[in-house]
Design an enzyme around this catalytic site. Structure first.
Site, PDB file in Angstrom:
ATOM      1  CB  THR A  15      -0.962  -0.008   1.301  1.00  0.00           C
ATOM      2  OG1 THR A  15      -1.736  -1.087   1.197  1.00  0.00           O
ATOM      3  CG2 THR A  15      -1.813   1.280   1.288  1.00  0.00           C
ATOM      4  CE  LYS A 107       2.473   2.020  12.118  1.00  0.00           C
ATOM      5  NZ  LYS A 107       1.266   1.736  11.406  1.00  0.00           N
ATOM      6  CE  LYS A 207       0.135   4.514  13.780  1.00  0.00           C
ATOM      7  NZ  LYS A 207      -1.239   4.471  13.312  1.00  0.00           N
TER       8      LYS A 207
HETATM    9  P1  NAP Z   1       1.471  -3.849   2.926  1.00  0.00           P
HETATM   10  O1  NAP Z   1       0.778  -3.234   2.148  1.00  0.00           O
HETATM   11  O2  NAP Z   1       1.293  -5.278   3.628  1.00  0.00           O
HETATM   12  O3  NAP Z   1       2.907  -4.193   2.245  1.00  0.00           O
HETATM   13  C1  NAP Z   1       4.036  -4.516   2.735  1.00  0.00           C
HETATM   14  C2  NAP Z   1       5.295  -4.613   1.690  1.00  0.00           C
HETATM   15  O4  NAP Z   1       6.253  -5.209   2.365  1.00  0.00           O
HETATM   16  C3  NAP Z   1       4.728  -5.852   0.502  1.00  0.00           C
HETATM   17  O5  NAP Z   1       5.335  -5.315  -0.606  1.00  0.00           O
HETATM   18  C4  NAP Z   1       5.510  -7.103   1.087  1.00  0.00           C
HETATM   19  O6  NAP Z   1       6.201  -7.870  -0.126  1.00  0.00           O
HETATM   20  C5  NAP Z   1       6.834  -6.371   1.653  1.00  0.00           C
HETATM   21  N1  NAP Z   1       7.219  -7.361   3.020  1.00  0.00           N
HETATM   22  C6  NAP Z   1       6.581  -7.652   4.075  1.00  0.00           C
HETATM   23  N2  NAP Z   1       7.471  -8.418   4.601  1.00  0.00           N
HETATM   24  C7  NAP Z   1       8.607  -8.701   3.858  1.00  0.00           C
HETATM   25  C8  NAP Z   1       9.783  -9.429   4.179  1.00  0.00           C
HETATM   26  N3  NAP Z   1       9.917 -10.139   5.011  1.00  0.00           N
HETATM   27  N4  NAP Z   1      10.722  -9.453   3.160  1.00  0.00           N
HETATM   28  C9  NAP Z   1      10.553  -8.593   1.975  1.00  0.00           C
HETATM   29  N5  NAP Z   1       9.419  -7.794   1.831  1.00  0.00           N
HETATM   30  C10 NAP Z   1       8.382  -7.790   2.659  1.00  0.00           C
HETATM   31  O7  NAP Z   1       1.912  -2.864   4.087  1.00  0.00           O
HETATM   32  P2  NAP Z   1       1.601  -1.181   4.308  1.00  0.00           P
HETATM   33  O8  NAP Z   1       0.236  -0.730   4.484  1.00  0.00           O
HETATM   34  O9  NAP Z   1       2.093  -0.728   2.895  1.00  0.00           O
HETATM   35  O10 NAP Z   1       2.317  -0.894   5.379  1.00  0.00           O
HETATM   36  C11 NAP Z   1       3.824  -1.118   5.263  1.00  0.00           C
HETATM   37  C12 NAP Z   1       4.469  -0.261   6.631  1.00  0.00           C
HETATM   38  O11 NAP Z   1       3.928   1.129   6.612  1.00  0.00           O
HETATM   39  C13 NAP Z   1       4.011  -0.770   7.801  1.00  0.00           C
HETATM   40  O12 NAP Z   1       5.013  -0.430   8.841  1.00  0.00           O
HETATM   41  C14 NAP Z   1       2.859  -0.097   8.462  1.00  0.00           C
HETATM   42  O13 NAP Z   1       2.804   0.151   9.647  1.00  0.00           O
HETATM   43  C15 NAP Z   1       3.212   1.539   7.721  1.00  0.00           C
HETATM   44  N6  NAP Z   1       2.358   2.296   7.475  1.00  0.00           N
HETATM   45  C16 NAP Z   1       1.156   2.043   6.873  1.00  0.00           C
HETATM   46  C17 NAP Z   1       0.103   2.674   6.620  1.00  0.00           C
HETATM   47  C18 NAP Z   1      -0.942   2.661   5.762  1.00  0.00           C
HETATM   48  O14 NAP Z   1      -2.055   3.255   5.892  1.00  0.00           O
HETATM   49  N7  NAP Z   1      -1.196   1.512   5.064  1.00  0.00           N
HETATM   50  C19 NAP Z   1       0.136   4.116   7.019  1.00  0.00           C
HETATM   51  C20 NAP Z   1       1.459   4.558   7.855  1.00  0.00           C
HETATM   52  C21 NAP Z   1       2.509   3.566   8.086  1.00  0.00           C
HETATM   53  P3  NAP Z   1       4.934  -8.822  -0.956  1.00  0.00           P
HETATM   54  O15 NAP Z   1       4.300  -7.510  -1.593  1.00  0.00           O
HETATM   55  O16 NAP Z   1       5.531  -9.668  -1.885  1.00  0.00           O
HETATM   56  O17 NAP Z   1       3.991  -9.246  -0.123  1.00  0.00           O
HETATM   57  N1  HSE Z   2      -2.931   0.894  10.464  1.00  0.00           N
HETATM   58  C1  HSE Z   2      -2.563   2.237  10.737  1.00  0.00           C
HETATM   59  C2  HSE Z   2      -4.009   2.866  11.102  1.00  0.00           C
HETATM   60  C3  HSE Z   2      -1.823   2.918   9.562  1.00  0.00           C
HETATM   61  O1  HSE Z   2      -4.969   2.407  10.924  1.00  0.00           O
HETATM   62  O2  HSE Z   2      -3.601   4.286  11.571  1.00  0.00           O
HETATM   63  C4  HSE Z   2      -1.323   4.053   9.927  1.00  0.00           C
HETATM   64  O3  HSE Z   2      -0.129   3.921  10.766  1.00  0.00           O
END
Ligand code: NAP
Ligand code: HSE
Length: 430
Positions: A15, A107, A207
């Site tokens: 994402t 986080k 957080k």
């Molecule tokens: P996501 O959609 O689940 O994407 C995770 C990505 O990381 C995927 O591409 C996955 O690969 C890769 N990955 C996971 N474990 C791995 C490993 N062991 N080795 C290599 N690649 C790996 O997660 P996301 O929502 O983008 O969130 C990513 C980070 O941002 C997290 O720390 C989350 O807490 C933080 N965050 C997210 C948001 C939000 O709104 N989504 C907001 C703020 C912060 P594959 O695609 O091949 O599975």
């Molecule tokens: N899962 C988290 C939330 C993403 O819903 O706030 C942002 O850190």
């Protein structure tokens, strides 16, 4: 010769990662002009290189071998947007040890190991940026790191989990079941890989640990923070709360006390005219009070790929500018390890009780007696919906501020009274 580019190794293309890659690929030359260096995406680590992606990247960039990023001397910065503690903690530690800068949205790693990573980075003369780890696109970390540095922060109250705020909104306004609202939050990309991290309040404690540590320059560990999730809140609670003049929010709160800090995450009734009550959808808001600045409200999109990518790429630009100016290793935070967290039982707060009890004389007196014996003063009382056939009714009671331990004791004792069927809901009032 002065460097003209900053080579980036990206971990994660989900994402957030897909939006980061998209901006790095399509945002040139604006990014180069602003950063003063060209931001070059050299390699992307994922789990499955064959998975369909939301963004088109050169297939040759993708790998599932972490060594290709971490051992590549040409890669100067690792951008980690994958998530979870291990293996990401080890990857970031390895990257820093090898003299690479780090930008992360993680986080969990920053809350559990941030102090050690920042210390290691200072030794290695590299930077760790983590704006995206708290509050998605809202500039929080940089605000604390620079603009609020002149202040003694007194307290901080926040809605810092977008998923639960979205879910509570859908339950309260549209009557959705929790599970259905969570599915929507997952589809929108707000939820963590395991959404129970959001629903049970873990994400918000990570957080709050980061924000609390930065705000007070102490070491606040996630495990020291009192935590309750949003499971168990029922549609009727939203209705009663609204009638009483409140919204229901998952609140993260921290406050300075003499020699200690209060730090807690739990659902709470928030007065409708409080800024936190007006945070809608997946938005986040942090309400900070500093001794010089007074009250500041920072509000915006707290979750989602695009706002989070805004924070990640912003960090990269900041890093590139520092490198260009030759001022790496910016002044970091210090963390005093000796300041403890006030146990929840000692916290003074108000509470809301929803009690299902027999509808007959003397019940209210019995409930009132327990409150009196526990030293809890009642602020409001209403008798709500009655079930005529069962001869039961619902009592909705709010209290004045009292030590949490007394509120809990009253809850236990009331639940044990003979005419009481259940204390169906117990929420703090903010
Ligand atoms: P996501 O959609 O689940 O994407 C995770 C990505 O990381 C995927 O591409 C996955 O690969 C890769 N990955 C996971 N474990 C791995 C490993 N062991 N080795 C290599 N690649 C790996 O997660 P996301 O929502 O983008 O969130 C990513 C980070 O941002 C997290 O720390 C989350 O807490 C933080 N965050 C997210 C948001 C939000 O709104 N989504 C907001 C703020 C912060 P594959 O695609 O091949 O599975
Ligand atoms: N899962 C988290 C939330 C993403 O819903 O706030 C942002 O850190």
């Amino acid at each position: 010769m002065a460097a003209t580019s900053l080579n980036v190794g990206l971990i994660g293309l989900g994402t957030v990662g897909s939006q980061v890659a998209e901006r790095l690929v399509t945002g040139q030359p604006q990014l180069t002009r602003r950063a003063g260096l060209e931001l070059c995406l050299q390699r992307i680590l994922v789990r499955d290189v064959n998975k369909p992606r939301a963004v088109t990247v050169e297939p040759g960039l993708l790998t599932n071998d972490p060594d290709l990023l971490l051992d590549d001397n040409d890669i100067q910065v690792i951008v980690e947007v994958a998530g979870g503690d291990e293996p990401m903690h080890s990857y970031l530690e390895r990257a820093i040890s090898a003299g690479k800068h780090v930008v992360t949205a993680n986080k969990v790693v920053m809350a559990n190991h941030g102090m050690q990573l920042l210390t290691l980075a200072a030794e290695k003369n590299v930077d760790v940026y983590f704006e995206a780890a708290v509050g998605g696109g809202i500039p929080l970390i940089s605000t604390f790191r620079t603009d609020l540095q002149a202040n003694r922060i007194e307290r901080l109250s926040a809605v810092i989990n977008g998923t639960t705020n979205y879910v509570l909104g859908r339950m309260g306004t549209d009557g959705l079941a929790l599970e259905d609202a969570v599915k929507e939050a997952q589809a929108a990309g707000y939820a963590e890989a395991d959404p129970t991290d959001d629903i049970e309040g873990f994400d918000a404690t990570y957080k709050l640990a980061i924000l609390g540590s930065i705000a007070y320059e102490i070491s606040v560990r996630p495990g020291d923070i009192y935590r309750e999730g949003i499971n168990g809140i029922e549609p009727v609670d939203f209705r009663y709360a609204r009638e009483l003049g409140y919204a229901i929010k998952l609140v993260a709160h921290t406050q300075r006390h003499r020699g200690r800090v209060e730090a807690r995450v739990h659902p709470a009734l928030v007065p409708l005219d409080h800024p936190l009550a007006q945070v809608e959808g997946a938005d986040n808001a942090v309400f900070v009070e500093g001794d010089l600045v007074g009250r500041v409200l920072l509000k915006g999109q707290g979750a989602g790929g695009r706002p989070t990518a805004s924070a990640v790429v912003g960090d990269l630009i900041d890093l590139a500018r520092s490198i260009r100016r030759g001022v790496q290793n910016r002044p970091s935070f210090t963390f005093d390890d000796r300041v403890g967290v006030v146990p929840m039982g000692e916290v003074v707060t108000r509470a809301y009780y929803r009690i299902r009890a027999e509808d007959r004389p003397g019940v209210l007196a019995a409930v009132g007696q327990v409150f009196a014996e526990e030293g809890v003063s009642i602020s409001s009382f209403i008798q709500k919906d009655a079930w005529v056939e069962e001869k039961t009714a619902e009592l909705v009671i709010t209290t004045h501020p009292t030590e949490d331990t007394r509120l809990q004791k009253a809850r236990e004792r009331i639940a044990g009274l003979q005419p009481v069927r259940a204390v169906s809901s117990f929420l703090r009032v903010f």
